[in-house]
Write a protein that holds these residues in place. Structure first.
Motif, short mmCIF file in Angstrom:
data_model
loop_
_atom_site.label_atom_id
_atom_site.label_comp_id
_atom_site.label_asym_id
_atom_site.label_seq_id
_atom_site.Cartn_x
_atom_site.Cartn_y
_atom_site.Cartn_z
N ARG A 121 0.83 -1.21 0.00
CA ARG A 121 0.00 0.00 0.00
C ARG A 121 0.86 1.26 0.00
O ARG A 121 0.57 2.22 -0.71
CB ARG A 121 -0.94 0.01 1.20
N MET A 122 1.95 1.24 0.76
CA MET A 122 2.82 2.41 0.80
C MET A 122 3.44 2.69 -0.56
O MET A 122 3.52 3.84 -1.00
CB MET A 122 3.92 2.24 1.85
N GLN A 123 3.89 1.65 -1.25
CA GLN A 123 4.48 1.83 -2.58
C GLN A 123 3.44 2.36 -3.57
O GLN A 123 3.74 3.23 -4.39
CB GLN A 123 5.06 0.51 -3.08
N ALA A 127 3.63 6.06 -5.42
CA ALA A 127 3.55 6.19 -6.88
C ALA A 127 2.42 7.14 -7.27
O ALA A 127 2.60 7.99 -8.16
CB ALA A 127 3.33 4.81 -7.51
N MET A 128 1.28 7.02 -6.61
CA MET A 128 0.17 7.91 -6.93
C MET A 128 0.51 9.36 -6.59
O MET A 128 0.15 10.29 -7.34
CB MET A 128 -1.08 7.47 -6.17
N LYS A 151 10.04 -1.30 -7.65
CA LYS A 151 10.12 -1.25 -6.19
C LYS A 151 11.50 -0.80 -5.72
O LYS A 151 11.62 -0.14 -4.69
CB LYS A 151 9.79 -2.63 -5.61
N GLU A 152 12.51 -1.14 -6.51
CA GLU A 152 13.88 -0.86 -6.09
C GLU A 152 14.31 0.57 -6.42
O GLU A 152 14.97 1.23 -5.60
CB GLU A 152 14.85 -1.84 -6.77
N ASP A 153 13.94 1.05 -7.61
CA ASP A 153 14.50 2.32 -8.10
C ASP A 153 13.48 3.44 -8.24
O ASP A 153 13.83 4.54 -8.68
CB ASP A 153 15.18 2.09 -9.45
N GLY A 154 12.21 3.18 -7.93
CA GLY A 154 11.22 4.23 -8.06
C GLY A 154 10.76 4.43 -9.49
O GLY A 154 10.64 3.47 -10.26
#
Length: 253
Positions: A121-123, A127-128, A151-154
Protein backbone atom coordinates in the motif's frame (compact mmCIF):
# COMPACT_ATOMS: atom_id res chain seq x y z
CA UNK A 1 2.20 21.50 -24.24
CA UNK A 2 0.37 24.59 -22.90
CA UNK A 3 -1.04 27.46 -24.94
CA UNK A 4 -2.56 30.69 -23.66
CA UNK A 5 -6.03 31.77 -24.76
CA UNK A 6 -8.08 34.79 -23.80
CA UNK A 7 -11.33 33.86 -22.07
CA UNK A 8 -14.18 35.50 -20.21
CA UNK A 9 -14.39 34.49 -16.55
CA UNK A 10 -17.36 34.83 -14.26
CA UNK A 11 -17.62 34.48 -10.49
CA UNK A 12 -21.03 35.40 -9.19
CA UNK A 13 -21.74 38.93 -10.40
CA UNK A 14 -18.08 39.60 -11.25
CA UNK A 15 -16.82 39.20 -14.84
CA UNK A 16 -13.38 39.80 -16.30
CA UNK A 17 -11.11 38.97 -19.23
CA UNK A 18 -8.14 36.76 -18.47
CA UNK A 19 -5.43 34.77 -20.24
CA UNK A 20 -6.11 31.08 -19.60
CA UNK A 21 -3.68 28.14 -19.97
CA UNK A 22 -5.06 25.38 -22.22
CA UNK A 23 -3.46 22.00 -22.87
CA UNK A 24 -2.36 21.45 -26.48
CA UNK A 25 -3.99 18.73 -28.61
CA UNK A 26 -2.72 17.77 -32.07
CA UNK A 27 -3.60 15.11 -34.67
CA UNK A 28 -0.90 12.56 -35.49
CA UNK A 29 -1.31 10.46 -38.64
CA UNK A 30 0.59 7.16 -38.57
CA UNK A 31 1.55 5.46 -41.83
CA UNK A 32 2.98 1.95 -41.90
CA UNK A 33 4.81 0.77 -45.02
CA UNK A 34 3.15 3.59 -46.94
CA UNK A 35 -0.39 2.82 -45.81
CA UNK A 36 -2.44 4.93 -43.40
CA UNK A 37 -2.79 3.04 -40.15
CA UNK A 38 -4.41 5.45 -37.68
CA UNK A 39 -4.81 9.09 -36.71
CA UNK A 40 -4.37 9.85 -33.03
CA UNK A 41 -5.39 12.96 -31.11
CA UNK A 42 -2.55 13.38 -28.67
CA UNK A 43 -0.23 15.74 -26.85
CA UNK A 44 2.70 16.75 -29.06
CA UNK A 45 5.49 15.33 -26.87
CA UNK A 46 7.21 11.91 -27.08
CA UNK A 47 5.76 11.01 -30.48
CA UNK A 48 8.43 8.37 -31.13
CA UNK A 49 7.64 6.64 -27.84
CA UNK A 50 3.92 6.82 -28.60
CA UNK A 51 4.30 5.15 -32.00
CA UNK A 52 6.47 2.33 -30.66
CA UNK A 53 4.28 1.78 -27.61
CA UNK A 54 1.02 1.86 -29.56
CA UNK A 55 2.21 -0.56 -32.24
CA UNK A 56 3.48 -2.93 -29.55
CA UNK A 57 0.29 -2.74 -27.46
CA UNK A 58 -1.82 -3.33 -30.59
CA UNK A 59 0.21 -6.45 -31.53
CA UNK A 60 1.48 -4.86 -34.74
CA UNK A 61 5.08 -5.41 -33.64
CA UNK A 62 6.59 -7.88 -31.19
CA UNK A 63 9.38 -5.49 -30.25
CA UNK A 64 11.27 -2.37 -31.37
CA UNK A 65 13.60 -4.47 -33.53
CA UNK A 66 10.73 -4.98 -36.00
CA UNK A 67 10.61 -1.27 -36.81
CA UNK A 68 13.16 -0.82 -39.59
CA UNK A 69 12.74 2.96 -39.74
CA UNK A 70 10.57 5.73 -38.31
CA UNK A 71 10.36 9.25 -39.71
CA UNK A 72 8.42 11.95 -37.89
CA UNK A 73 7.69 15.16 -39.75
CA UNK A 74 5.18 17.60 -38.33
CA UNK A 75 1.98 15.73 -37.58
CA UNK A 76 2.88 12.66 -39.64
CA UNK A 77 4.81 9.56 -38.54
CA UNK A 78 5.95 7.09 -41.23
CA UNK A 79 7.16 3.67 -40.10
CA UNK A 80 8.60 0.76 -42.05
CA UNK A 81 8.11 -2.53 -40.25
CA UNK A 82 9.40 -6.00 -41.00
CA UNK A 83 6.01 -7.76 -40.86
CA UNK A 84 3.23 -5.56 -42.29
CA UNK A 85 0.48 -8.21 -42.22
CA UNK A 86 -0.88 -6.98 -38.90
CA UNK A 87 -1.86 -3.58 -40.30
CA UNK A 88 -4.39 -4.66 -42.92
CA UNK A 89 -7.37 -4.09 -40.61
CA UNK A 90 -8.85 -0.58 -41.05
CA UNK A 91 -8.51 1.65 -38.00
CA UNK A 92 -10.77 4.36 -36.70
CA UNK A 93 -9.37 7.55 -35.15
CA UNK A 94 -7.69 7.25 -31.76
CA UNK A 95 -9.50 9.93 -29.83
CA UNK A 96 -8.26 11.79 -26.77
CA UNK A 97 -11.44 11.21 -24.78
CA UNK A 98 -12.70 8.31 -22.71
CA UNK A 99 -13.44 5.93 -25.56
CA UNK A 100 -9.90 5.16 -26.63
CA UNK A 101 -9.36 2.32 -29.08
CA UNK A 102 -8.30 -1.30 -29.00
CA UNK A 103 -8.13 -3.29 -32.21
CA UNK A 104 -8.45 -6.66 -30.52
CA UNK A 105 -10.67 -7.97 -27.76
CA UNK A 106 -10.11 -11.73 -28.00
CA UNK A 107 -9.70 -12.75 -24.38
CA UNK A 108 -8.73 -16.28 -25.42
CA UNK A 109 -5.53 -14.87 -26.96
CA UNK A 110 -4.47 -12.87 -23.92
CA UNK A 111 -0.86 -13.38 -22.85
CA UNK A 112 -0.18 -14.69 -19.36
CA UNK A 113 1.69 -12.20 -17.21
CA UNK A 114 4.65 -14.04 -15.71
CA UNK A 115 5.84 -12.17 -12.63
CA UNK A 116 6.13 -12.63 -8.89
CA UNK A 117 6.05 -8.88 -8.25
CA UNK A 118 4.13 -7.67 -5.22
CA UNK A 119 3.23 -4.08 -4.34
CA UNK A 120 2.49 -2.69 -0.88
CA UNK A 121 0.00 0.00 0.00
CA UNK A 122 2.82 2.41 0.80
CA UNK A 123 4.48 1.83 -2.58
CA UNK A 124 1.15 2.35 -4.34
CA UNK A 125 0.54 5.57 -2.37
CA UNK A 126 4.01 6.89 -3.17
CA UNK A 127 3.55 6.19 -6.88
CA UNK A 128 0.17 7.91 -6.93
CA UNK A 129 1.63 10.91 -5.14
CA UNK A 130 4.45 11.10 -7.69
CA UNK A 131 2.15 11.18 -10.72
CA UNK A 132 -0.14 13.74 -9.07
CA UNK A 133 2.53 16.47 -9.11
CA UNK A 134 1.85 17.41 -12.74
CA UNK A 135 2.36 21.14 -13.26
CA UNK A 136 0.45 20.87 -16.56
CA UNK A 137 -2.56 19.36 -14.79
CA UNK A 138 -2.41 21.95 -12.02
CA UNK A 139 -2.33 24.72 -14.62
CA UNK A 140 -4.90 23.36 -17.08
CA UNK A 141 -6.78 20.45 -15.50
CA UNK A 142 -6.57 18.86 -18.96
CA UNK A 143 -4.15 15.92 -18.85
CA UNK A 144 -3.84 12.41 -17.48
CA UNK A 145 -0.66 11.17 -15.85
CA UNK A 146 0.81 7.68 -16.10
CA UNK A 147 3.93 6.44 -14.34
CA UNK A 148 5.97 3.24 -14.51
CA UNK A 149 7.72 2.32 -11.26
CA UNK A 150 10.01 -0.34 -9.86
CA UNK A 151 10.12 -1.25 -6.19
CA UNK A 152 13.88 -0.86 -6.09
CA UNK A 153 14.50 2.32 -8.10
CA UNK A 154 11.22 4.23 -8.06
CA UNK A 155 9.94 5.92 -11.23
CA UNK A 156 11.10 4.68 -14.63
CA UNK A 157 9.11 7.44 -16.32
CA UNK A 158 6.13 9.71 -15.61
CA UNK A 159 4.22 10.92 -18.66
CA UNK A 160 1.34 13.32 -19.25
CA UNK A 161 -1.05 13.30 -22.18
CA UNK A 162 -4.56 14.47 -22.95
CA UNK A 163 -5.53 10.79 -23.29
CA UNK A 164 -4.81 8.14 -20.65
CA UNK A 165 -4.43 5.51 -23.40
CA UNK A 166 -1.88 7.70 -25.18
CA UNK A 167 0.04 8.26 -21.95
CA UNK A 168 0.18 4.49 -21.36
CA UNK A 169 1.38 3.87 -24.94
CA UNK A 170 4.11 6.47 -24.46
CA UNK A 171 5.20 4.87 -21.17
CA UNK A 172 5.37 1.43 -22.81
CA UNK A 173 7.26 2.88 -25.78
CA UNK A 174 9.72 4.62 -23.46
CA UNK A 175 10.44 1.32 -21.69
CA UNK A 176 10.85 -0.56 -24.99
CA UNK A 177 13.40 1.95 -26.27
CA UNK A 178 15.64 1.90 -23.21
CA UNK A 179 19.01 0.20 -23.50
CA UNK A 180 18.93 -2.30 -22.00
CA UNK A 181 15.15 -2.66 -22.43
CA UNK A 182 13.19 -2.30 -19.20
CA UNK A 183 11.79 -5.56 -17.82
CA UNK A 184 8.16 -4.58 -17.33
CA UNK A 185 7.41 -7.81 -15.45
CA UNK A 186 9.34 -6.13 -12.60
CA UNK A 187 7.43 -2.83 -12.86
CA UNK A 188 4.02 -1.53 -11.88
CA UNK A 189 1.86 1.21 -13.35
CA UNK A 190 0.13 4.14 -11.66
CA UNK A 191 -2.47 6.20 -13.54
CA UNK A 192 -4.93 9.00 -12.87
CA UNK A 193 -7.73 7.72 -15.12
CA UNK A 194 -10.02 4.73 -14.76
CA UNK A 195 -8.80 1.26 -15.71
CA UNK A 196 -11.01 0.26 -18.64
CA UNK A 197 -10.73 -2.81 -20.86
CA UNK A 198 -8.28 -1.23 -23.29
CA UNK A 199 -6.00 -0.10 -20.44
CA UNK A 200 -6.05 -3.65 -19.03
CA UNK A 201 -5.29 -5.07 -22.49
CA UNK A 202 -2.32 -2.77 -22.98
CA UNK A 203 -0.90 -3.64 -19.56
CA UNK A 204 -1.38 -7.35 -20.28
CA UNK A 205 0.35 -7.08 -23.65
CA UNK A 206 3.30 -5.28 -22.06
CA UNK A 207 3.52 -7.82 -19.22
CA UNK A 208 2.91 -5.22 -16.51
CA UNK A 209 1.67 -7.19 -13.46
CA UNK A 210 0.05 -4.40 -11.38
CA UNK A 211 -1.89 -1.25 -12.26
CA UNK A 212 -2.86 1.30 -9.61
CA UNK A 213 -5.44 4.01 -10.25
CA UNK A 214 -7.16 6.70 -8.26
CA UNK A 215 -10.22 6.05 -10.44
CA UNK A 216 -12.62 3.19 -11.08
CA UNK A 217 -12.36 0.06 -13.19
CA UNK A 218 -14.86 -1.79 -15.41
CA UNK A 219 -16.28 -5.30 -15.51
CA UNK A 220 -14.54 -6.17 -18.76
CA UNK A 221 -11.21 -4.89 -17.43
CA UNK A 222 -11.63 -7.20 -14.43
CA UNK A 223 -12.41 -10.15 -16.72
CA UNK A 224 -9.30 -9.45 -18.81
CA UNK A 225 -7.15 -8.98 -15.70
CA UNK A 226 -8.30 -12.28 -14.17
CA UNK A 227 -7.39 -14.16 -17.35
CA UNK A 228 -4.04 -12.44 -17.84
CA UNK A 229 -2.89 -12.29 -14.21
CA UNK A 230 -3.07 -8.51 -13.86
CA UNK A 231 -3.67 -6.98 -10.44
CA UNK A 232 -6.03 -3.99 -10.60
CA UNK A 233 -6.04 -1.60 -7.64
CA UNK A 234 -8.56 1.22 -7.91
CA UNK A 235 -9.91 4.18 -5.94
CA UNK A 236 -6.53 4.78 -4.27
CA UNK A 237 -7.27 7.93 -2.29
CA UNK A 238 -5.42 8.54 0.94
CA UNK A 239 -5.44 5.32 2.97
CA UNK A 240 -8.31 3.81 1.00
CA UNK A 241 -8.10 1.52 -2.02
CA UNK A 242 -9.89 -1.42 -3.64
CA UNK A 243 -8.09 -4.54 -4.91
CA UNK A 244 -10.18 -6.14 -7.66
CA UNK A 245 -7.99 -8.93 -9.06
CA UNK A 246 -4.89 -11.01 -8.25
CA UNK A 247 -4.88 -10.12 -4.57
CA UNK A 248 -1.69 -12.14 -4.07
CA UNK A 249 0.19 -9.33 -5.81
CA UNK A 250 -0.87 -6.83 -3.11
CA UNK A 251 0.80 -6.73 0.31
CA UNK A 252 -1.14 -5.22 3.22
CA UNK A 253 1.62 -3.44 5.09
Amino acid sequence: MIKEYSCLKLDGSDAWEESCPVVEEVPLSIFINGRHFATAMTSPQMIKEFVFGHLFAERIIAGPQEVESLEIEGNVARAIIANPMGVIVPRRPIVSGCGGIASFLDESRLPEIRSNLTVSRMQAQQAMAAISLSETHIATGGVHSVGLFTKEDGPITIIEDIGRHNALDKAIGFALLQSPKQDLSRAFLACTGRVSSDMALKCSMAGIPVVVSRGATTSLAISIAERAGLCIIGFLRGKRLSVYTCRERFVID
